[in-house]
Write an enzyme that holds these catalytic residues in place. Structure first.
Site, PDB file in Angstrom:
ATOM      1  N   ASN A  37      23.897  26.163  55.541  1.00 47.42           N
ATOM      2  CA  ASN A  37      24.650  25.443  54.493  1.00 47.42           C
ATOM      3  C   ASN A  37      26.074  24.962  54.769  1.00 47.42           C
ATOM      4  O   ASN A  37      26.973  25.623  55.529  1.00 47.42           O
ATOM      5  CB  ASN A  37      24.666  26.602  53.558  1.00 47.42           C
ATOM      6  CG  ASN A  37      25.120  26.157  52.268  1.00 47.42           C
ATOM      7  OD1 ASN A  37      25.281  24.825  51.898  1.00 47.42           O
ATOM      8  ND2 ASN A  37      25.206  26.877  51.027  1.00 47.42           N
ATOM      9  N   HIS A 122      17.857  35.690  39.748  1.00 47.90           N
ATOM     10  CA  HIS A 122      19.300  35.324  39.327  1.00 47.90           C
ATOM     11  C   HIS A 122      19.495  35.276  38.110  1.00 47.90           C
ATOM     12  O   HIS A 122      18.898  34.279  37.429  1.00 47.90           O
ATOM     13  CB  HIS A 122      19.536  34.282  40.178  1.00 47.90           C
ATOM     14  CG  HIS A 122      20.079  34.425  41.790  1.00 47.90           C
ATOM     15  ND1 HIS A 122      20.603  33.541  42.617  1.00 47.90           N
ATOM     16  CD2 HIS A 122      19.545  35.581  42.509  1.00 47.90           C
ATOM     17  CE1 HIS A 122      20.729  33.998  43.584  1.00 47.90           C
ATOM     18  NE2 HIS A 122      19.978  35.223  43.898  1.00 47.90           N
ATOM     19  N   ARG A 147      19.496  39.729  39.748  1.00 50.18           N
ATOM     20  CA  ARG A 147      20.884  39.927  40.224  1.00 50.18           C
ATOM     21  C   ARG A 147      21.913  39.390  39.095  1.00 50.18           C
ATOM     22  O   ARG A 147      21.353  38.405  38.633  1.00 50.18           O
ATOM     23  CB  ARG A 147      21.073  39.192  41.540  1.00 50.18           C
ATOM     24  CG  ARG A 147      22.314  39.027  41.944  1.00 50.18           C
ATOM     25  CD  ARG A 147      22.609  38.166  43.324  1.00 50.18           C
ATOM     26  NE  ARG A 147      23.067  36.832  42.757  1.00 50.18           N
ATOM     27  CZ  ARG A 147      23.586  35.975  43.652  1.00 50.18           C
ATOM     28  NH1 ARG A 147      23.712  36.303  45.099  1.00 50.18           N
ATOM     29  NH2 ARG A 147      24.038  34.903  43.295  1.00 50.18           N
ATOM     30  N   TYR A 159      33.791  33.086  40.302  1.00 50.54           N
ATOM     31  CA  TYR A 159      32.307  33.578  40.606  1.00 50.54           C
ATOM     32  C   TYR A 159      31.400  33.770  39.611  1.00 50.54           C
ATOM     33  O   TYR A 159      31.765  34.545  38.773  1.00 50.54           O
ATOM     34  CB  TYR A 159      33.130  34.993  41.092  1.00 50.54           C
ATOM     35  CG  TYR A 159      32.302  35.847  42.041  1.00 50.54           C
ATOM     36  CD1 TYR A 159      31.611  35.200  43.147  1.00 50.54           C
ATOM     37  CD2 TYR A 159      31.916  37.125  41.439  1.00 50.54           C
ATOM     38  CE1 TYR A 159      30.713  35.838  43.719  1.00 50.54           C
ATOM     39  CE2 TYR A 159      31.039  37.702  42.522  1.00 50.54           C
ATOM     40  CZ  TYR A 159      30.666  37.128  43.554  1.00 50.54           C
ATOM     41  OH  TYR A 159      29.705  37.823  44.400  1.00 50.54           O
ATOM     42  N   ASP A 212      26.036  40.779  43.854  1.00 48.43           N
ATOM     43  CA  ASP A 212      26.525  40.128  45.182  1.00 48.43           C
ATOM     44  C   ASP A 212      27.946  40.128  44.991  1.00 48.43           C
ATOM     45  O   ASP A 212      28.602  39.585  44.128  1.00 48.43           O
ATOM     46  CB  ASP A 212      25.774  38.942  45.550  1.00 48.43           C
ATOM     47  CG  ASP A 212      26.308  38.505  46.903  1.00 48.43           C
ATOM     48  OD1 ASP A 212      26.980  39.071  47.710  1.00 48.43           O
ATOM     49  OD2 ASP A 212      25.358  37.648  47.643  1.00 48.43           O
ATOM     50  N   HIS A 214      30.008  39.321  47.464  1.00 44.26           N
ATOM     51  CA  HIS A 214      30.565  38.403  48.388  1.00 44.26           C
ATOM     52  C   HIS A 214      31.561  38.425  49.276  1.00 44.26           C
ATOM     53  O   HIS A 214      32.726  37.677  49.489  1.00 44.26           O
ATOM     54  CB  HIS A 214      30.691  37.067  47.982  1.00 44.26           C
ATOM     55  CG  HIS A 214      29.590  36.174  47.733  1.00 44.26           C
ATOM     56  ND1 HIS A 214      28.991  35.265  48.894  1.00 44.26           N
ATOM     57  CD2 HIS A 214      28.600  35.723  46.716  1.00 44.26           C
ATOM     58  CE1 HIS A 214      28.232  34.554  48.704  1.00 44.26           C
ATOM     59  NE2 HIS A 214      27.716  35.031  47.353  1.00 44.26           N
ATOM     60  N   GLU A 238      25.714  44.130  47.184  1.00 47.38           N
ATOM     61  CA  GLU A 238      25.791  43.488  48.252  1.00 47.38           C
ATOM     62  C   GLU A 238      26.958  42.867  48.671  1.00 47.38           C
ATOM     63  O   GLU A 238      27.850  42.536  48.058  1.00 47.38           O
ATOM     64  CB  GLU A 238      24.754  42.062  48.232  1.00 47.38           C
ATOM     65  CG  GLU A 238      24.530  41.286  49.305  1.00 47.38           C
ATOM     66  CD  GLU A 238      23.746  40.082  48.964  1.00 47.38           C
ATOM     67  OE1 GLU A 238      23.247  39.884  47.880  1.00 47.38           O
ATOM     68  OE2 GLU A 238      23.820  39.103  49.886  1.00 47.38           O
ATOM     69  N   GLU A 264      23.325  39.132  55.295  1.00 47.46           N
ATOM     70  CA  GLU A 264      22.810  37.624  55.228  1.00 47.46           C
ATOM     71  C   GLU A 264      23.423  36.653  56.468  1.00 47.46           C
ATOM     72  O   GLU A 264      22.903  35.843  56.614  1.00 47.46           O
ATOM     73  CB  GLU A 264      22.977  37.137  53.831  1.00 47.46           C
ATOM     74  CG  GLU A 264      24.446  36.708  53.715  1.00 47.46           C
ATOM     75  CD  GLU A 264      24.618  36.238  52.048  1.00 47.46           C
ATOM     76  OE1 GLU A 264      23.853  36.717  51.075  1.00 47.46           O
ATOM     77  OE2 GLU A 264      25.368  35.130  51.639  1.00 47.46           O
ATOM     78  N   ARG A 285      19.858  42.317  54.657  1.00 45.19           N
ATOM     79  CA  ARG A 285      19.573  40.811  54.204  1.00 45.19           C
ATOM     80  C   ARG A 285      19.349  39.710  54.957  1.00 45.19           C
ATOM     81  O   ARG A 285      19.320  38.691  54.520  1.00 45.19           O
ATOM     82  CB  ARG A 285      20.964  40.583  53.371  1.00 45.19           C
ATOM     83  CG  ARG A 285      21.317  41.618  52.309  1.00 45.19           C
ATOM     84  CD  ARG A 285      20.617  41.449  51.008  1.00 45.19           C
ATOM     85  NE  ARG A 285      21.027  40.225  50.363  1.00 45.19           N
ATOM     86  CZ  ARG A 285      20.369  39.132  49.953  1.00 45.19           C
ATOM     87  NH1 ARG A 285      18.985  39.328  50.050  1.00 45.19           N
ATOM     88  NH2 ARG A 285      20.584  38.131  49.539  1.00 45.19           N
ATOM     89  N   HIS A 314      17.367  37.399  52.693  1.00 46.92           N
ATOM     90  CA  HIS A 314      18.120  36.286  52.008  1.00 46.92           C
ATOM     91  C   HIS A 314      17.392  35.192  51.307  1.00 46.92           C
ATOM     92  O   HIS A 314      16.468  34.709  52.159  1.00 46.92           O
ATOM     93  CB  HIS A 314      19.435  36.093  52.938  1.00 46.92           C
ATOM     94  CG  HIS A 314      20.251  35.011  52.217  1.00 46.92           C
ATOM     95  ND1 HIS A 314      21.143  34.151  53.094  1.00 46.92           N
ATOM     96  CD2 HIS A 314      20.557  35.030  51.019  1.00 46.92           C
ATOM     97  CE1 HIS A 314      21.975  33.700  52.040  1.00 46.92           C
ATOM     98  NE2 HIS A 314      21.775  34.062  51.033  1.00 46.92           N
ATOM     99  N   ASP A 318      19.843  27.848  49.436  1.00 48.08           N
ATOM    100  CA  ASP A 318      19.967  26.739  50.834  1.00 48.08           C
ATOM    101  C   ASP A 318      19.015  27.303  51.586  1.00 48.08           C
ATOM    102  O   ASP A 318      19.032  26.820  53.093  1.00 48.08           O
ATOM    103  CB  ASP A 318      21.331  26.942  51.214  1.00 48.08           C
ATOM    104  CG  ASP A 318      21.848  28.601  51.381  1.00 48.08           C
ATOM    105  OD1 ASP A 318      22.028  29.174  50.299  1.00 48.08           O
ATOM    106  OD2 ASP A 318      22.442  28.804  52.647  1.00 48.08           O
ATOM    107  N   GLU A 341      14.901  38.289  47.665  1.00 51.41           N
ATOM    108  CA  GLU A 341      15.412  37.309  46.829  1.00 51.41           C
ATOM    109  C   GLU A 341      14.927  36.058  46.548  1.00 51.41           C
ATOM    110  O   GLU A 341      14.329  35.556  47.269  1.00 51.41           O
ATOM    111  CB  GLU A 341      17.074  36.874  47.290  1.00 51.41           C
ATOM    112  CG  GLU A 341      17.867  36.249  46.514  1.00 51.41           C
ATOM    113  CD  GLU A 341      19.179  35.882  47.041  1.00 51.41           C
ATOM    114  OE1 GLU A 341      19.420  35.840  48.387  1.00 51.41           O
ATOM    115  OE2 GLU A 341      20.424  35.597  46.375  1.00 51.41           O
ATOM    116  N   TRP A 405      34.548  34.283  50.932  1.00 52.34           N
ATOM    117  CA  TRP A 405      33.583  33.562  49.836  1.00 52.34           C
ATOM    118  C   TRP A 405      32.809  34.708  49.487  1.00 52.34           C
ATOM    119  O   TRP A 405      32.202  35.353  50.227  1.00 52.34           O
ATOM    120  CB  TRP A 405      33.076  32.465  50.398  1.00 52.34           C
ATOM    121  CG  TRP A 405      31.934  31.923  49.716  1.00 52.34           C
ATOM    122  CD1 TRP A 405      30.459  32.220  50.070  1.00 52.34           C
ATOM    123  CD2 TRP A 405      31.720  31.577  48.268  1.00 52.34           C
ATOM    124  NE1 TRP A 405      29.705  31.804  49.153  1.00 52.34           N
ATOM    125  CE2 TRP A 405      30.468  31.417  47.976  1.00 52.34           C
ATOM    126  CE3 TRP A 405      32.823  31.621  47.264  1.00 52.34           C
ATOM    127  CZ2 TRP A 405      29.957  30.903  46.799  1.00 52.34           C
ATOM    128  CZ3 TRP A 405      32.158  31.176  46.046  1.00 52.34           C
ATOM    129  CH2 TRP A 405      31.017  30.966  45.696  1.00 52.34           C
TER     130      TRP A 405
END
Ligand code: EZ4
Ligand code: CO
Length: 405
Positions: A37, A122, A147, A159, A212, A214, A238, A264, A285, A314, A318, A341, A405
């Site tokens: 990505n 999600h 999630r 977010y 998550d 992040h 996560e 991930e 992940r 993961h 993407d 996921e 991120w």
């Protein structure tokens, strides 16, 4: 069985994907996903300039040797770009091996350990109300694990969603440069437990929920979040902190029994080794694409199984359907599989380019038995969706400091 040709495709049926196709001397072909990505073209160059010329004429059956040839043989073993490239080659070779053996790849791994693949979907939203409405819809569709991500009040468009794109927060927009978002740990920490409290009040404790982070917290902040979330019995949180420093997870572990998932962005088994050996995490992940293919991922799964750590690949938007299908086989086999996921059944554009079939029944994902991965790529359709540079958002603290991120 000699490798005759290797093609690399970049297309954008909704978002950018890099797809590798290896063709053998008897015209059997295999597919791999090389999508990284926001750095897609670096992987394309790595493949076309440095990998493809070395593999023409090699025996497609020698998957293990080719993997080491590309990894150790390059001298520069790891790194996200090179591993995504090697991962796609490895996936394509397993697809070929399955087709030549007339078997789905999971049979080559040792067969099925379960009847279907448990997935989590999600539910996102700009308000708790909206997230809970989406969660209700997911439950009706048959999801047993979801999630939850939500915009933090008074931090506009952050977010959980992206402004104007309510349903998802990481879609690649039309902007040629990364969009910017703002982050406040205080506002986040004051808000997130409320999201899960209301979710439990409305839907009870049977539905599995996860979240998550992040990597936006420090270990001690993440410890506090884990404790605050304990009453809501999450399947996992996560990436509570960045994974470069594995010991961050030790601190969290010592403070909370909320299960932890990470990895991930792991590229190799070595990235995961310390966390797994110390049992600081519960789920790994790593995706087949970003972990360098099926060859290293099956080693990772076997290693993790020694320490009660389960695989939770993961499956963000993407990762292409080629990766999803590779995960289906991997997950059907891996004795220590946990959860996959899964972002759904794809848009019409995506499904015009990638042909695959999965079905969700009572929280489990199923596929038909087909030789190889059971996914196809329509080169003509892909031409209709040319690559366009685009990025994930970047994240800054309210004072402007660049943040994780
Ligand atoms: O932000 O795949 O768990 N899922 C994630 C993803 C990642 C993107 C990065 O490319 O963290 O949505
Ligand atoms: Co993640």
């Amino acid at each position: 069985m000699r490798i005759k040709d290797i093609k690399v495709f970049v297309c954008r049926p909704g978002r950018n994907f890099v797809t590798v196709k290896i063709i053998t001397e008897n015209d059997t072909y295999g597919l791999g996903d090389a999508t990284l990505n926001g750095r897609e073209m670096a992987v394309v160059a790595y493949l076309e300039q440095h990998i493809v010329p070395c593999l023409i004429g090699k025996d497609a059956h020698q998957i293990e040797d080719i993997w080491h040839y590309l990894y150790k043989g390059a001298y520069w073993q790891n790194g996200a770009v090179s591993i995504a490239a090697i991962g796609a080659i490895d996936m394509a070779l397993w697809d070929i091996k399955g087709k030549l053996a007339h078997m789905p790849v999971y049979q080559l791994l040792g067969g099925k350990s379960r009847k279907g693949v448990r997935v989590y979907g999600h539910a996102n939203g700009e308000t708790i109300e909206e997230v809970l409405k989406n969660l209700g819809t997911m439950i009706k569709k048959g999801y047993k694990a979801v999630r939850l991500q939500c915009t933090i009040p008074n931090t506009k468009g952050t977010y959980g969603t992206m402004e104007g794109k309510k349903n998802y927060y990481e879609l690649q927009g039309n902007r040629p440069l990364p969009p910017e978002q703002k982050w406040s740990t205080t506002k986040y920490m004051n808000f997130i437990p409320e999201l899960f409290k209301q979710a439990r009040e409305k839907f009870g404790y049977e539905i599995e929920l996860c979240h998550d982070v992040h990597s936006r917290l420090t270990p001690i902040e993440a410890s506090r979040l884990g404790k605050l979330l304990e009453p809501y019995k999450l399947l996992f949180i996560e990436d509570p902190v960045t994974t470069e420093n594995a010991e961050g997870y030790k601190i969290i572990r010592e403070h909370t029994n909320t299960p932890l998932a990470a990895g991930e962005k792991f590229n190799t088994l070595w990235d995961a080794k310390e966390m797994i050996q110390n049992q600081w995490i519960d789920y790994v992940r790593t995706a087949v694409t970003h972990g360098g293919g099926l060859t290293p991922l099956k080693k990772l799964a076997d290693f993790a199984s020694l320490y009660h750590v389960r695989m939770a690949p993961h499956g963000a938007p993407d990762l292409s359907p080629v990766c999803l299908m590779a995960h289906m086989h991997f997950n059907l086999w891996a004795p220590n599989f946990g959860v996959q996921e899964f972002i759904g059944f794809g848009t019409p554009e995506l499904n015009e380019v990638f042909h695959y079939k999965v079905e969700l029944k009572e929280g489990l994902l199923y596929m038909d038995d087909k030789p190889g991965w059971g996914v196809d790529f329509d080169e003509e359709a892909a031409k209709k969706y040319p690559y366009k540079r685009s990025y994930l958002p970047i994240n800054r603290l309210e004072d402007g400091t660049l943040w994780n991120w």
